[in-house]
Write an enzyme that holds these catalytic residues in place. Structure first.
Site, short mmCIF file in Angstrom:
data_model
loop_
_atom_site.label_atom_id
_atom_site.label_comp_id
_atom_site.label_asym_id
_atom_site.label_seq_id
_atom_site.Cartn_x
_atom_site.Cartn_y
_atom_site.Cartn_z
N TYR A 51 0.93 -1.86 -0.38
CA TYR A 51 0.29 -0.23 -0.01
C TYR A 51 1.38 1.03 -0.02
O TYR A 51 0.31 2.23 -0.75
CB TYR A 51 -0.98 0.46 1.02
CG TYR A 51 -1.91 -1.28 1.16
CD1 TYR A 51 -1.93 -1.93 -0.22
CD2 TYR A 51 -2.93 -1.64 2.12
CE1 TYR A 51 -3.33 -2.25 -0.03
CE2 TYR A 51 -4.25 -2.16 2.30
CZ TYR A 51 -4.40 -3.04 1.22
OH TYR A 51 -5.07 -3.58 1.34
N ASP A 86 -11.16 -9.13 6.90
CA ASP A 86 -12.75 -9.37 6.76
C ASP A 86 -13.02 -10.25 6.50
O ASP A 86 -13.88 -10.49 6.84
CB ASP A 86 -12.46 -8.12 5.10
CG ASP A 86 -12.47 -6.82 5.61
OD1 ASP A 86 -12.31 -6.15 6.21
OD2 ASP A 86 -12.64 -6.47 4.36
N ASP A 134 -5.53 -6.58 6.07
CA ASP A 134 -6.35 -6.73 4.90
C ASP A 134 -7.33 -7.47 4.45
O ASP A 134 -8.70 -7.50 4.95
CB ASP A 134 -6.07 -5.23 4.01
CG ASP A 134 -7.31 -4.38 3.46
OD1 ASP A 134 -8.20 -4.62 4.05
OD2 ASP A 134 -7.36 -3.38 2.66
N LYS A 168 3.30 -15.36 2.30
CA LYS A 168 3.08 -16.00 0.46
C LYS A 168 4.82 -16.11 0.56
O LYS A 168 5.48 -15.91 -0.46
CB LYS A 168 2.38 -15.62 -0.15
CG LYS A 168 0.78 -15.47 -0.09
CD LYS A 168 0.16 -17.00 -0.69
CE LYS A 168 1.04 -17.27 -1.83
NZ LYS A 168 0.26 -18.66 -2.46
N ASP A 179 -2.83 -17.79 1.92
CA ASP A 179 -3.81 -18.87 1.15
C ASP A 179 -4.73 -20.12 2.01
O ASP A 179 -5.76 -19.98 2.04
CB ASP A 179 -4.05 -18.85 -0.10
CG ASP A 179 -2.77 -19.83 -0.66
OD1 ASP A 179 -1.95 -19.81 0.66
OD2 ASP A 179 -2.14 -20.58 -1.55
#
Length: 369
Positions: A142, A254, A250, A193, A226
């Site tokens: 970001y 959620d 992020d 990852k 994942d």
């Protein structure tokens, strides 16, 4: 009586409505003489753009720097879809995080017993759920540079976002996660990852070093991001504290939000490093949900996430952990009584407005005073 300075930035959409319930709660604390909260209010997001042509003004940033805590509502909406990218409503939020050095984002996912059936998952998977996602907030993709869209000609463009982390950034967020785990069930899951990203390789390397060197008393595990998302909906109670980078934090937070029944239930805290002299941290508290322009002005928004965010401020910025506990208990009692805003409405329960929910929680808190 301790005195604390709060900057209130309601923002856009339902941010204004839910923040009003926090203001009323602050007024109650002041009236009871429990603490003295001095509140200033300013604009952020789309409302700031309309007034100043920027997502947050320099005056508001000065107030944020001088405050003991910032209470943030929500920003954005279709009205501002066409504004320049660097002036978009979300830019105000990103600047607050960056300029205040709020590198540690704490996102608890707690499923109240009364709402276990409101989750998308079976009751037995979520009842009693209490996990904490610790998200690195000021680095990663970001904020990394270059960040650009380049016109290559012939109708072709190239977009670039840069994922970048340094050792110290990883070390400090892992320390926050491990310190919090020591107060909970003493387990940290680090998620990245590393199988396809060099930043993930470094993240895992540094996280393991911090754990083995400083926190061998807690259980540490690694999980690819994942797989972590899958496990959150498969067996969420296996987790205690999850620490991860800005992008994956992020997304995973959620996912965790929906385990609790609604985004309207999740608070968050964003904390900076302790001041060397005072030990105080810069801090900002906000609900995980957005501005929800589709329901703005209808009085049906769920204020619980914002009220619970103020509870986190009581705990982490004001040293009022006992009152934070009482506020959490007041929320639980109101839900046990069957009061529901529309987003968490269930058969046989009583639907209430934003204001009615806020009032009920304050009444329960007052009863415990």
């Amino acid at each position: 009586m301790p005195t604390f300075n709060i900057l209130m930035l309601p923002g856009d959409g339902i941010g204004v409505e839910v923040m009003a319930e926090v203001q009323t709660l602050i007024d109650w604390f002041n009236h009871q003489g429990i603490a003295r909260f001095e509140v200033e209010q300013d604009l952020v997001g789309g409302s700031a753009y309309d007034a100043y042509g920027e997502a947050i003004s320099e005056a508001a940033m000065d107030l944020a720097q001088a405050s003991d805590a910032v209470m943030f509502g929500a920003v954005g909406g279709p009205k501002w879809d066409a504004v320049p990218y660097e002036k978009r409503p979300e830019a105000g939020l990103l600047r607050l995080r960056k300029d205040l050095g709020l590198f540690a984002n704490l996102r608890p996912a707690i499923c109240y017993g009364a709402l276990a059936d409101a989750s998308a998952l079976k009751r037995e998977l979520v009842e009693g759920l209490d996990i904490l996602i610790v998200r690195e907030l000021t680095g990663g993709v970001y904020f990394g540079e270059p960040k650009e869209i380049v016109d290559l000609g012939n109708g072709q463009k190239r977009a670039v976002d840069t994922q970048v982390y340094q050792t110290f950034e990883i070390e400090r967020i892992v320390r926050v996660a491990c310190e919090l785990a020591r107060t909970r069930r003493k387990k940290v899951t680090s998620s990245d990852k590393k199988n396809v990203m060099k930043s993930g390789v470094l993240w895992d390397e540094v996280a393991r070093q911090v754990h083995s060197r400083e926190y061998s008393d807690i259980t540490y595990e690694h999980m690819l991001a994942d797989n972590c998302g899958m496990q959150l909906v498969r067996q969420p109670k296996q987790f205690d504290v999850i620490v991860t980078d800005n992008l994956f934090g992020d997304m995973l937070s959620d996912v965790a939000a929906m385990l609790t029944g609604s985004l309207g239930m999740l608070p968050s805290a964003s904390l900076g490093a302790p001041d060397e002299k005072t030990g105080r941290r810069k801090s900002m508290y906000e609900p995980v949900h957005g501005s929800a322009p589709d329901i703005t002005g209808q009085g049906i928004a769920n204020p619980i996430a914002t009220i619970a965010s103020f509870g986190m401020a009581l705990r982490y910025s004001f040293g009022m952990g006992e009152w934070a506990d009482k506020l959490d208990q007041a929320i639980a009692k109101v839900l046990d009584q069957g009061l529901r805003t529309r987003d968490i409405m269930q058969s046989g329960m009583r639907e209430v407005s934003t204001t009615e929910m806020g009032t009920a929680i304050r009444q329960e808190l007052a009863a415990s005073a």
